[in-house]
Design a protein around this motif. Structure first.
Motif, mmCIF file in Angstrom:
data_model
loop_
_atom_site.group_PDB
_atom_site.id
_atom_site.type_symbol
_atom_site.label_atom_id
_atom_site.label_comp_id
_atom_site.label_asym_id
_atom_site.label_seq_id
_atom_site.Cartn_x
_atom_site.Cartn_y
_atom_site.Cartn_z
ATOM 1 N N GLU A 30 7.785 -5.774 7.205
ATOM 2 C CA GLU A 30 8.285 -5.656 8.566
ATOM 3 C C GLU A 30 9.790 -5.385 8.583
ATOM 4 N N ASP A 31 10.485 -5.770 7.508
ATOM 5 C CA ASP A 31 11.908 -5.459 7.424
ATOM 6 C C ASP A 31 12.115 -4.019 6.984
ATOM 7 N N ASN A 32 11.325 -3.576 6.036
ATOM 8 C CA ASN A 32 11.444 -2.202 5.548
ATOM 9 C C ASN A 32 10.051 -1.706 5.187
ATOM 10 N N PRO A 33 9.381 -1.068 6.122
ATOM 11 C CA PRO A 33 7.994 -0.664 5.876
ATOM 12 C C PRO A 33 7.836 0.365 4.781
ATOM 13 N N ASN A 34 8.921 0.943 4.303
ATOM 14 C CA ASN A 34 8.815 1.914 3.220
ATOM 15 C C ASN A 34 8.951 1.269 1.848
ATOM 16 N N THR A 35 9.163 -0.053 1.821
ATOM 17 C CA THR A 35 9.306 -0.752 0.561
ATOM 18 C C THR A 35 8.116 -1.671 0.386
ATOM 19 N N SER A 40 -0.350 -4.103 -4.555
ATOM 20 C CA SER A 40 -1.287 -3.082 -5.015
ATOM 21 C C SER A 40 -1.852 -2.343 -3.807
ATOM 22 N N THR A 41 -2.369 -1.169 -4.067
ATOM 23 C CA THR A 41 -3.023 -0.417 -3.001
ATOM 24 C C THR A 41 -4.181 -1.217 -2.417
ATOM 25 N N LEU A 42 -4.926 -1.896 -3.275
ATOM 26 C CA LEU A 42 -6.049 -2.685 -2.797
ATOM 27 C C LEU A 42 -5.592 -3.821 -1.891
ATOM 28 N N ARG A 107 -1.076 3.048 6.161
ATOM 29 C CA ARG A 107 -0.293 4.235 5.822
ATOM 30 C C ARG A 107 0.421 4.078 4.485
ATOM 31 N N ILE A 108 0.931 2.893 4.211
ATOM 32 C CA ILE A 108 1.575 2.688 2.914
ATOM 33 C C ILE A 108 0.532 2.776 1.800
ATOM 34 N N ALA A 109 -0.653 2.232 2.059
ATOM 35 C CA ALA A 109 -1.734 2.326 1.072
ATOM 36 C C ALA A 109 -2.091 3.781 0.803
ATOM 37 N N LYS A 110 -2.120 4.599 1.836
ATOM 38 C CA LYS A 110 -2.415 6.024 1.654
ATOM 39 C C LYS A 110 -1.363 6.690 0.781
ATOM 40 N N GLY A 111 -0.090 6.354 1.030
ATOM 41 C CA GLY A 111 0.974 6.939 0.221
ATOM 42 C C GLY A 111 0.848 6.556 -1.241
ATOM 43 N N GLN A 112 0.585 5.266 -1.477
ATOM 44 C CA GLN A 112 0.431 4.827 -2.869
ATOM 45 C C GLN A 112 -0.805 5.449 -3.503
ATOM 46 N N THR A 114 -2.173 8.246 -2.871
ATOM 47 C CA THR A 114 -1.901 9.654 -3.184
ATOM 48 C C THR A 114 -1.112 9.776 -4.481
ATOM 49 N N GLU A 115 -0.081 8.929 -4.639
ATOM 50 C CA GLU A 115 0.718 8.955 -5.860
ATOM 51 C C GLU A 115 -0.107 8.577 -7.079
ATOM 52 N N GLU A 116 -1.064 7.680 -6.902
ATOM 53 C CA GLU A 116 -1.879 7.190 -8.013
ATOM 54 C C GLU A 116 -3.096 8.073 -8.291
ATOM 55 N N GLY A 117 -3.312 9.085 -7.436
ATOM 56 C CA GLY A 117 -4.508 9.888 -7.577
ATOM 57 C C GLY A 117 -5.774 9.113 -7.256
#
Length: 439
Positions: A30-35, A40-42, A107-112, A114-117
């Motif tokens: 909530e302080d920095n949603p990009n961090t 884990s993605t799960l 959305r953060i899970a989607k980003g991770q 994608t990076e992890e394939g």
């Protein structure tokens, strides 16, 4: 090969007392949603799952239940809700949980992913995001989407139509991943759901949101590609353990006993074979369904074999809803024959589930549409989609209004948006103002 849970959401009743920082090891989202720290993605997906279960069984379902007249408010603030007296801050928790705990994590899970394939994670996180955005747009109208997660403290509002379009794009991603990924989704009991079922759930959700947008041809097409088995679907999972109970049970037994009741609601009157409201489609088997929904006094059936048992699962989207979407969409696009066929498939299945007494409809024209809407109103209880159907059809079913001469049309925008977001609408629409798609 990674395993996710079955298309079932394992849910803790105290879910939103658990903050992001309790789930994650690292900085507060909530302080920095990009961090995301070491999450884990799960773990991120699990949190978004929890919010989806909350959406299906908590505030939205109860507010929808009051508005659709399948719940009656009898104590505390619920007396006011019974008279359609809501305040914007009544919706603060729902809004915050969906954005801060649900969509952000998806959305953060989607980003991770994608990076992890990780195509499994990408597909399932997209499903969760689509469900939450679809319910937000249906309930509120225009809502933040394109800037909902990121650097902006004052996200702009996207139009309801744009959000619905984005929801369809997300669900198309799910379908694409479900058909190409080597997906393996297991439930806690050791069973599995095939790849096709994740795609079918996405098609069923596409059908729901096309229906909500009044795109009936596409709703029919997607419903016909949707959940194909009465035992399929996307459901919550509960247990008779602290923090894991069915949320309707928890609300009625532990957190707010005697605040609400189904007694004397329109739905209870309709399902009761000796009640004051007669079914448009005669249904002798309604006595068995009544006994599943309600106890001997007409209150919530919280018993072990009741709809709101402590460990009872409830659907986010089901085969029954999918076929009833197909029935209405077919009526509006393809004629009575296809509509009757879809409706009567559900009636046949209900006869199997409740032991007979669900004769087929032979109606045509507006009488057939009434049969479809009535069956859906009863069958998908306690989903808030019943409220959305009443709003979309301008109460074509004729559900009894509790006060005044109109059912509510939407949820109110929350007070926190008025207080903190300068891009929120200057004049919030009232409870009885249709959302843009229904105007």
């Amino acid at each position: 090969m990674k395993t996710f849970k079955n298309i079932l959401i394992v849910f803790a009743a105290g879910l939103l007392a658990t903050s992001c920082t309790q789930i994650l090891s690292g900085p507060n989202l909530e302080d920095n949603p990009n961090t995301v720290g070491t999450a884990s993605t799960l773990a991120l997906i699990n949190q978004a799952e929890i919010v989806s279960a909350y959406l299906a069984e908590s505030d939205a379902a109860r507010y929808g239940g009051i508005n659709a007249n399948y719940i009656t408010g009898i104590d505390a603030q619920w007396i006011g809700y019974e008279q359609y007296t809501y305040a914007p801050d009544d919706f603060d928790a729902l809004w915050s949980n969906l954005y801060s705990e649900g969509i952000t994590h998806a959305r953060i899970a989607k980003g991770q992913a994608t990076e992890e394939g990780d195509v499994d994670g990408l597909g399932y996180a997209s499903l969760l995001e689509a469900y939450q955005l679809g319910e937000l747009a249906t309930s509120f109208g225009d809502v933040p989407d394109s800037e909902a997660v990121g650097e902006s403290d004052a996200p702009t509002y996207d139009s309801q139509a744009m959000v619905f379009n984005h929801v369809q794009e997300l669900l198309s991603e799910v379908v694409a991943n479900a058909s190409t990924a080597n997906q393996y989704i297991s439930d806690p009991s050791g069973g599995t759901i095939s790849t096709s079922n994740l795609g079918q759930v996405a098609h069923s959700l596409k059908a729901r949101y096309f229906l909500n947008a009044k795109n009936y041809p596409m709703a029919l097409s997607e419903a016909n590609a949707g959940i194909s088995s009465p035992t399929g679907g996307w459901n919550t999972v509960h247990a008779d353990a602290t923090g894991a109970q069915n949320l309707f049970w928890n609300f009625a037994v532990l957190s707010r006993p005697d605040n609400t009741t189904p007694l004397n609601s329109y739905l209870e009157d309709l399902v009761d074979p000796s009640g004051p409201v007669a079914r448009q489609l005669a249904t002798p088997g309604e006595a068995a369904r009544y006994a599943f929904y309600y106890d001997a006094d007409g209150d919530y059936n919280l018993a072990e074999d009741g709809i709101f048992a402590v460990d009872a699962s409830l659907p986010l989207i089901s085969w029954h809803e999918t076929r009833l979407i197909a029935a209405e969409a077919a009526f509006r696009t393809s004629g009575d024959g296809a509509a009757r066929s879809a409706l009567n498939a559900v009636r046949t299945q209900l006869g199997t589930e409740y032991g007979g007494g669900f004769p087929a409809s032979t109606a045509s024209g507006n009488a057939l549409l009434t049969h479809i809407l009535e069956e859906k109103y009863i069958t998908i209880y306690p989903s808030s989609s019943t409220f959305h159907d009443l709003s979309r059809t301008n109460n074509a079913l004729g559900v009894r209004v509790k006060t005044g001469n109109q059912l509510p049309q939407r949820f109110l925008y929350p007070q926190i948006e008025s207080d903190t977001n300068p891009n929120a609408p200057a004049n919030f629409p009232g409870l009885f103002t249709p959302t843009p798609v229904n105007q």
